[in-house]
Enzyme design. Structure first.
Site, PDB file in Angstrom:
ATOM      1  N   GLU A 180     -16.753  14.491 -23.961  1.00 16.21           N
ATOM      2  CA  GLU A 180     -16.159  13.162 -24.188  1.00 16.21           C
ATOM      3  C   GLU A 180     -15.571  12.553 -22.921  1.00 16.21           C
ATOM      4  OE1 GLU A 180     -13.486  13.664 -27.552  1.00 16.21           O
ATOM      5  OE2 GLU A 180     -15.154  13.536 -28.944  1.00 16.21           O
ATOM      6  N   GLU A 382     -21.053  16.732 -32.335  1.00 19.23           N
ATOM      7  CA  GLU A 382     -19.824  16.830 -33.124  1.00 19.23           C
ATOM      8  C   GLU A 382     -19.882  15.795 -34.220  1.00 19.23           C
ATOM      9  OE1 GLU A 382     -15.895  16.798 -31.427  1.00 19.23           O
ATOM     10  OE2 GLU A 382     -16.602  17.815 -29.614  1.00 19.23           O
TER      11      GLU A 382
HETATM   12  C1  BG6 Z   1     -13.332  15.605 -30.615  1.00 20.28           C
HETATM   13  C2  BG6 Z   1     -13.091  16.753 -29.676  1.00 20.28           C
HETATM   14  O1  BG6 Z   1     -12.786  14.460 -30.055  1.00 20.28           O
HETATM   15  O2  BG6 Z   1     -12.708  15.648 -31.857  1.00 20.28           O
HETATM   16  C3  BG6 Z   1     -12.818  18.063 -30.372  1.00 20.28           C
HETATM   17  O3  BG6 Z   1     -14.151  16.915 -28.764  1.00 20.28           O
HETATM   18  C4  BG6 Z   1     -11.862  17.822 -31.519  1.00 20.28           C
HETATM   19  O4  BG6 Z   1     -12.336  18.982 -29.432  1.00 20.28           O
HETATM   20  C5  BG6 Z   1     -12.527  16.876 -32.495  1.00 20.28           C
HETATM   21  O5  BG6 Z   1     -11.416  18.974 -32.159  1.00 20.28           O
HETATM   22  C6  BG6 Z   1     -11.753  16.648 -33.771  1.00 20.28           C
HETATM   23  O6  BG6 Z   1     -10.465  16.219 -33.480  1.00 20.28           O
HETATM   24  P1  BG6 Z   1      -9.182  16.936 -34.057  1.00 20.28           P
HETATM   25  O7  BG6 Z   1      -8.057  16.239 -33.449  1.00 20.28           O
HETATM   26  O8  BG6 Z   1      -9.239  16.795 -35.523  1.00 20.28           O
HETATM   27  O9  BG6 Z   1      -9.279  18.361 -33.632  1.00 20.28           O
END
Ligand code: BG6
Length: 484
Positions: A180, A382
């Protein structure tokens, strides 16, 4: 004439995604140095995480043990294999390889740990997908250089990447340079992605006030570091596939007022596309140049940097997709949360337990926009639902809401393939429960595998399959055909 492609390609890469600071633990094991992720305290939906300059007595730092993947990777990888994973996204902890970031020789014990993890994946025929830097750098570099605020980090990162490229020359094909990278365009990226401290006292993790100039400079240094690493990686093995990684928020205008439509386009061109334009096209776009001009940002960019950017373009595009963004010129509209960056509440969308808006169609929109702009292979690395799971009396975890979430997103992916998008893989976030980046909680669970670990650090660390485990296994076995 091309025909419409129905369904996923035969060699589609189904899998799951994680990062070192969120699963490994073992923060002081095997010669590891302190990383930026080790200095962040636990928070919650309502209280922010803090970054401390020194580890403090009596304070809980969730990454120190995380879910103890460091000791349990064999059990976890066996479960991934049982689900039928073709690929597993993980990151390497820079501070496990170079404890302070400036050693002349890498830490052999740290490398051995990753040899073992990669070897274990290969044993099951699972392709590793390695992120070189996922929200982590040696904390010593934050203290000494203010992290990515310094040009010095470029060569330290390239040297670190080179060690990994050489070591895993024959065992890893898919790489991502920075997770990111575009989050440096938002204030929350300052520490999380840039490792920049800028104050003497402890700071909140998701800063709201800081300087754009500093963040965009750090972003530029990462873009150059990424390009130099790509060039070096290709010299080491021309078969490597090295990608960018962007947090993508589908931008919706709140109304059809042209002011709102324009705002949505600007959001896309800057926050979504600025970094990938550089990483794929090799130079800053006209909109990026104007944005910096309008915000009085003057970056330290050398001719040499520009030559590296031109030469070090990535092979494929990867991104995270959780929530869309709604844009309006009306400042009175209600805001919502999502990935730490806030946008306006979209009245047509449902939200997760943590207030993140859910929008599968936005994924199709994103895939179309990305692919038809760049025309290189795309991977979703993701996507997932952070939710509070409950264990029933019979010990089962019936996470039908998560299944529903994935089903709709996979349907949207299928539609995008019919639209002509060259989608090559899907690694849902947190295929196993892990520490949340924004809140430090365990209660915000993403996994298809439950981990008995709680927000106060208690728990047996036992792993347990959720209902979504068997569902996803069936999805993979039928190559995305059976989504029931
Ligand atoms: C993404 C990141 O932005 O979101 C992850 O790359 C992160 O590392 C994921 O865990 C989900 O966000 P959160 O805050 O729910 O863990």
């Amino acid at each position: 004439m091309k025909t419409v492609r129905e369904g996923f390609p035969e060699d589609f890469l189904w899998g799951g995604a994680t990062s070192a600071i969120q699963i490994e633990g073992g923060y002081d094991k095997g010669g590891k140095g302190l990383g930026t992720g080790d200095m962040v305290t636990v928070g919650s939906r309502t209280s922010r995480r803090r970054v401390t300059r020194e580890l403090q007595e009596g304070v809980f730092y969730p990454s120190h043990e995380a879910i103890d993947f460091y000791h349990r990777y064999k059990e976890d990888i066996a479960l991934f294999a049982e689900m039928g994973f073709k690929i597993f996204r993980m990151s390497i902890s820079w501070s496990r390889i170079f404890p302070t970031g400036e050693e002349t020789e890498p830490n052999e014990e740290g490398l051995k740990f990753y040899d073992n993890v990669i070897g274990e994946l290969k044993k099951y025929g699972i392709e590793p997908l390695i992120t070189l830097s996922h929200y982590e750098l040696p904390f010593a570099l934050s203290l000494k250089y203010n992290g990515w605020g310094s040009r010095k980090l470029i060569d330290l990162f390239v040297n670190y990447s080179e060690v990994l490229f050489s070591r895993y020359k024959d065992s890893v094909k898919y790489w991502i340079t920075f997770n990111e990278l575009n989050c440096l365009l938002k204030p929350y990226g300052t520490y999380i992605a840039g490792g920049m401290l800028s104050e003497n006292s402890d700071l909140t993790y998701d800063l709201e006030a800081d300087t754009k100039q500093e963040r965009l400079q750090a972003m530029h240094y990462q873009l150059v570091a990424s390009a130099k690493a790509v060039i070096r990686g290709r010299e080491i093995n021309p078969e490597f596939r090295i990608g960018c990684m962007i947090t993508y928020h589908t931008p919706y205008p709140y109304t059809c007022n042209p002011d709102d439509v324009m705002l949505a386009q600007e959001e896309d061109l800057i926050n979504n596309l600025l970094c990938s334009d550089v990483q794929i096209r090799g130079e800053y776009s006209g909109q990026a140049v104007r944005y910096m001009h309008d915000h009085r940002i003057a970056l330290d960019i050398t001719d040499e940097d520009e030559a590296f950017l031109k030469k070090g373009c990535v092979d494929y595009y990867t991104f995270s997709y959780y929530t869309p963004f709604t844009l309006s010129k009306d400042p009175a509209l209600e805001l919502t949360s999502g990935n730490m960056a806030r946008g306006i509440k979209n009245p047509y969308l449902k939200t997760s337990d943590w207030g993140w808006q859910i929008d599968p169609q936005g994924l199709r929109w994103a895939l179309n926009n990305i692919y038809h702009r760049y025309q290189i292979p795309v991977m979703i690395v993701e996507n997932g639902l952070g939710a509070a799971d409950t264990i029933e009396e019979d010990g089962s975890i019936r996470d039908d809401y998560r299944i529903e979430y994935f089903r709709e997103h996979i349907r949207a992916m299928k539609e995008s393939i019919r639209d002509g998008v060259e989608l090559i893989g899907y690694t849902p976030w947190g295929c196993i429960d892990l520490v949340s980046v924004s809140t430090g909680e365990m209660a915000k669970r993403y996994g298809m595998i439950y981990v008995d670990k709680h927000d106060d650090g208690s728990g047996t660390l036992e792993r347990r399959k959720k209902k979504s485990f068997d569902w996803y296994r069936k999805v993979i076995a039928t190559n995305g055909e059976d989504l029931t």
